[in-house]
Design a protein around this motif. Structure first.
Motif, PDB file in Angstrom:
ATOM      1  N   VAL A  45       0.840  -1.198   0.000  1.00 29.20           N
ATOM      2  CA  VAL A  45       0.000   0.000   0.000  1.00 29.20           C
ATOM      3  C   VAL A  45       0.877   1.250   0.000  1.00 29.20           C
ATOM      4  CG1 VAL A  45      -1.699   1.316   1.335  1.00 29.20           C
ATOM      5  CG2 VAL A  45      -1.953  -1.156   1.058  1.00 29.20           C
ATOM      6  N   ARG A  46       1.920   1.250   0.815  1.00 26.62           N
ATOM      7  CA  ARG A  46       2.849   2.398   0.843  1.00 26.62           C
ATOM      8  C   ARG A  46       3.490   2.603  -0.528  1.00 26.62           C
ATOM      9  NH1 ARG A  46       4.791   4.023   6.214  1.00 26.62           N
ATOM     10  NH2 ARG A  46       3.743   2.724   7.740  1.00 26.62           N
ATOM     11  N   ALA A  47       3.934   1.517  -1.143  1.00 23.81           N
ATOM     12  CA  ALA A  47       4.576   1.621  -2.458  1.00 23.81           C
ATOM     13  C   ALA A  47       3.604   2.184  -3.490  1.00 23.81           C
ATOM     14  CB  ALA A  47       5.097   0.256  -2.901  1.00 23.81           C
ATOM     15  N   LYS A  48       2.358   1.723  -3.462  1.00 23.05           N
ATOM     16  CA  LYS A  48       1.352   2.239  -4.403  1.00 23.05           C
ATOM     17  C   LYS A  48       1.072   3.716  -4.154  1.00 23.05           C
ATOM     18  CE  LYS A  48      -1.009  -2.000  -5.554  1.00 23.05           C
ATOM     19  NZ  LYS A  48      -2.251  -2.712  -5.649  1.00 23.05           N
ATOM     20  N   PHE A  49       1.046   4.120  -2.868  1.00 25.51           N
ATOM     21  CA  PHE A  49       0.826   5.531  -2.559  1.00 25.51           C
ATOM     22  C   PHE A  49       1.930   6.376  -3.171  1.00 25.51           C
ATOM     23  CE2 PHE A  49       1.829   9.281  -0.085  1.00 25.51           C
ATOM     24  CZ  PHE A  49       0.642   9.978  -0.211  1.00 25.51           C
ATOM     25  N   TRP A  50       3.182   6.001  -2.924  1.00 21.23           N
ATOM     26  CA  TRP A  50       4.305   6.814  -3.419  1.00 21.23           C
ATOM     27  C   TRP A  50       4.379   6.801  -4.943  1.00 21.23           C
ATOM     28  CZ3 TRP A  50       5.668  10.461  -0.536  1.00 21.23           C
ATOM     29  CH2 TRP A  50       5.692  10.320   0.845  1.00 21.23           C
ATOM     30  N   ARG A  51       4.067   5.676  -5.554  1.00 22.71           N
ATOM     31  CA  ARG A  51       4.070   5.599  -7.019  1.00 22.71           C
ATOM     32  C   ARG A  51       3.008   6.543  -7.598  1.00 22.71           C
ATOM     33  NH1 ARG A  51       4.709   0.425  -7.348  1.00 22.71           N
ATOM     34  NH2 ARG A  51       2.518  -0.097  -7.085  1.00 22.71           N
ATOM     35  N   LEU A  96      -9.481  10.136   5.980  1.00 23.28           N
ATOM     36  CA  LEU A  96      -8.240  10.255   5.199  1.00 23.28           C
ATOM     37  C   LEU A  96      -7.911   8.964   4.455  1.00 23.28           C
ATOM     38  CD1 LEU A  96      -6.032  12.297   7.670  1.00 23.28           C
ATOM     39  CD2 LEU A  96      -7.025  13.079   5.507  1.00 23.28           C
ATOM     40  N   LEU A  97      -8.043   7.838   5.121  1.00 25.74           N
ATOM     41  CA  LEU A  97      -7.726   6.563   4.464  1.00 25.74           C
ATOM     42  C   LEU A  97      -8.671   6.269   3.304  1.00 25.74           C
ATOM     43  CD1 LEU A  97      -6.696   4.419   7.548  1.00 25.74           C
ATOM     44  CD2 LEU A  97      -5.195   5.321   5.745  1.00 25.74           C
ATOM     45  N   ALA A  98      -9.930   6.648   3.459  1.00 27.71           N
ATOM     46  CA  ALA A  98     -10.871   6.462   2.351  1.00 27.71           C
ATOM     47  C   ALA A  98     -10.460   7.321   1.149  1.00 27.71           C
ATOM     48  CB  ALA A  98     -12.287   6.813   2.797  1.00 27.71           C
ATOM     49  N   ALA A  99     -10.111   8.572   1.398  1.00 25.45           N
ATOM     50  CA  ALA A  99      -9.704   9.466   0.312  1.00 25.45           C
ATOM     51  C   ALA A  99      -8.383   9.023  -0.306  1.00 25.45           C
ATOM     52  CB  ALA A  99      -9.583  10.900   0.828  1.00 25.45           C
ATOM     53  N   LEU A 100      -7.430   8.645   0.533  1.00 23.42           N
ATOM     54  CA  LEU A 100      -6.133   8.191   0.017  1.00 23.42           C
ATOM     55  C   LEU A 100      -6.282   6.860  -0.719  1.00 23.42           C
ATOM     56  CD1 LEU A 100      -3.936   9.190   3.077  1.00 23.42           C
ATOM     57  CD2 LEU A 100      -3.906  10.261   0.807  1.00 23.42           C
ATOM     58  N   GLY A 101      -7.194   6.015  -0.247  1.00 23.25           N
ATOM     59  CA  GLY A 101      -7.472   4.757  -0.943  1.00 23.25           C
ATOM     60  C   GLY A 101      -8.030   5.013  -2.336  1.00 23.25           C
ATOM     61  N   TYR A 102      -8.942   5.958  -2.440  1.00 22.43           N
ATOM     62  CA  TYR A 102      -9.501   6.329  -3.747  1.00 22.43           C
ATOM     63  C   TYR A 102      -8.390   6.843  -4.662  1.00 22.43           C
ATOM     64  CZ  TYR A 102     -12.450   8.425  -7.301  1.00 22.43           C
ATOM     65  OH  TYR A 102     -13.040   8.737  -8.496  1.00 22.43           O
ATOM     66  N   PHE A 103      -7.467   7.591  -4.077  1.00 28.40           N
ATOM     67  CA  PHE A 103      -6.346   8.168  -4.823  1.00 28.40           C
ATOM     68  C   PHE A 103      -5.441   7.085  -5.416  1.00 28.40           C
ATOM     69  CE2 PHE A 103      -1.956  10.108  -4.337  1.00 28.40           C
ATOM     70  CZ  PHE A 103      -2.036  10.942  -5.429  1.00 28.40           C
ATOM     71  N   VAL A 104      -5.202   6.000  -4.684  1.00 28.99           N
ATOM     72  CA  VAL A 104      -4.258   4.984  -5.164  1.00 28.99           C
ATOM     73  C   VAL A 104      -4.899   3.813  -5.891  1.00 28.99           C
ATOM     74  CG1 VAL A 104      -2.555   5.529  -3.407  1.00 28.99           C
ATOM     75  CG2 VAL A 104      -4.144   3.672  -2.994  1.00 28.99           C
ATOM     76  N   LEU A 105      -6.205   3.590  -5.700  1.00 27.25           N
ATOM     77  CA  LEU A 105      -6.841   2.454  -6.371  1.00 27.25           C
ATOM     78  C   LEU A 105      -6.914   2.680  -7.884  1.00 27.25           C
ATOM     79  CD1 LEU A 105      -9.761   1.416  -4.011  1.00 27.25           C
ATOM     80  CD2 LEU A 105      -7.743   0.100  -4.586  1.00 27.25           C
ATOM     81  N   PRO A 106      -6.748   1.624  -8.648  1.00 28.89           N
ATOM     82  CA  PRO A 106      -6.781   1.771 -10.107  1.00 28.89           C
ATOM     83  C   PRO A 106      -8.175   2.067 -10.660  1.00 28.89           C
ATOM     84  CG  PRO A 106      -6.524  -0.535  -9.502  1.00 28.89           C
ATOM     85  CD  PRO A 106      -6.445   0.257  -8.229  1.00 28.89           C
ATOM     86  N   VAL A 107      -9.223   1.787  -9.895  1.00 33.39           N
ATOM     87  CA  VAL A 107     -10.594   2.044 -10.337  1.00 33.39           C
ATOM     88  C   VAL A 107     -10.926   3.493 -10.011  1.00 33.39           C
ATOM     89  CG1 VAL A 107     -13.004   1.392 -10.034  1.00 33.39           C
ATOM     90  CG2 VAL A 107     -11.229  -0.347  -9.919  1.00 33.39           C
ATOM     91  N   ASP A 108     -11.392   4.243 -11.006  1.00 32.96           N
ATOM     92  CA  ASP A 108     -11.606   5.675 -10.851  1.00 32.96           C
ATOM     93  C   ASP A 108     -12.819   6.116 -11.655  1.00 32.96           C
ATOM     94  OD1 ASP A 108     -10.381   7.740  -9.440  1.00 32.96           O
ATOM     95  OD2 ASP A 108      -8.548   7.671 -10.622  1.00 32.96           O
ATOM     96  N   VAL A 109     -13.463   7.190 -11.230  1.00 35.99           N
ATOM     97  CA  VAL A 109     -14.557   7.756 -12.015  1.00 35.99           C
ATOM     98  C   VAL A 109     -13.998   8.295 -13.331  1.00 35.99           C
ATOM     99  CG1 VAL A 109     -16.302   9.584 -12.105  1.00 35.99           C
ATOM    100  CG2 VAL A 109     -15.952   8.303 -10.001  1.00 35.99           C
ATOM    101  N   ILE A 110     -12.899   9.053 -13.231  1.00 28.78           N
ATOM    102  CA  ILE A 110     -12.178   9.527 -14.413  1.00 28.78           C
ATOM    103  C   ILE A 110     -10.797   8.886 -14.358  1.00 28.78           C
ATOM    104  CG2 ILE A 110     -11.265  11.528 -15.653  1.00 28.78           C
ATOM    105  CD1 ILE A 110     -13.360  13.245 -14.182  1.00 28.78           C
ATOM    106  N   PRO A 111     -10.462   8.000 -15.297  1.00 27.54           N
ATOM    107  CA  PRO A 111      -9.160   7.323 -15.251  1.00 27.54           C
ATOM    108  C   PRO A 111      -8.005   8.324 -15.224  1.00 27.54           C
ATOM    109  CG  PRO A 111     -10.575   6.331 -16.904  1.00 27.54           C
ATOM    110  CD  PRO A 111     -11.264   7.570 -16.435  1.00 27.54           C
ATOM    111  N   ASP A 112      -6.985   8.025 -14.396  1.00 23.48           N
ATOM    112  CA  ASP A 112      -5.874   8.949 -14.193  1.00 23.48           C
ATOM    113  C   ASP A 112      -5.046   9.199 -15.448  1.00 23.48           C
ATOM    114  OD1 ASP A 112      -6.655   9.188 -11.578  1.00 23.48           O
ATOM    115  OD2 ASP A 112      -5.244   7.697 -10.833  1.00 23.48           O
ATOM    116  N   PHE A 113      -5.120   8.305 -16.428  1.00 22.01           N
ATOM    117  CA  PHE A 113      -4.321   8.492 -17.636  1.00 22.01           C
ATOM    118  C   PHE A 113      -4.949   9.481 -18.625  1.00 22.01           C
ATOM    119  CE2 PHE A 113      -6.961   4.760 -18.447  1.00 22.01           C
ATOM    120  CZ  PHE A 113      -7.555   5.092 -19.655  1.00 22.01           C
TER     121      PHE A 113
END
Length: 120
Positions: free
Chosen positions: A22-28, A63-80
């Protein structure tokens, strides 16, 4: 929540992410987003606040819910998606940080500043 066999709800397959993963995904994700999120230092401070044992449980949950949304690959608008990818993340993070800003201490902000300097 019961999951049906063969359905990978969080994208982790049959294994749950451990803390180091989880830490690695956050920093990435943070590194990718740093150019697009103008308040990245505050996001990292929120990360440290969420990990702090002195932070109240309610604030940690937000905070964990928001940070989880930030790092999870599933998104309303894809990060790419160029220009729009992190707008939903920004909205969620802004709301969470605003809600718990009283719990983000100068020590969290100092740790964030140092971490960002180290990761750059």
């Amino acid at each position: 929540m019961a999951q049906q066999p063969g359905f990978d709800f969080f994208g982790f397959g049959n294994k749950l992410g451990d803390e180091s993963e989880v830490r690695a995904k956050f920093w990435r994700t943070a590194k990718k987003a740093a150019r697009q999120i103008p308040f990245m230092e505050e996001v990292v401070a929120a990360y440290y606040c969420a990990l702090d044992k002195k932070t109240p449980l309610r604030a940690k949950g937000i905070l964990l819910a928001a940070l989880g949304y930030f790092v999870l690959p599933v998104d309303v608008i894809p990060d790419f998606v160029l220009g729009l990818g992190f707008t939903d993340d920004i909205a969620v993070l802004t709301a969470a940080i605003t809600a718990v800003s009283a719990h983000i201490t100068p020590a969290h902000r100092k740790a964030a500043k140092e971490a960002i300097a180290d990761k750059s």
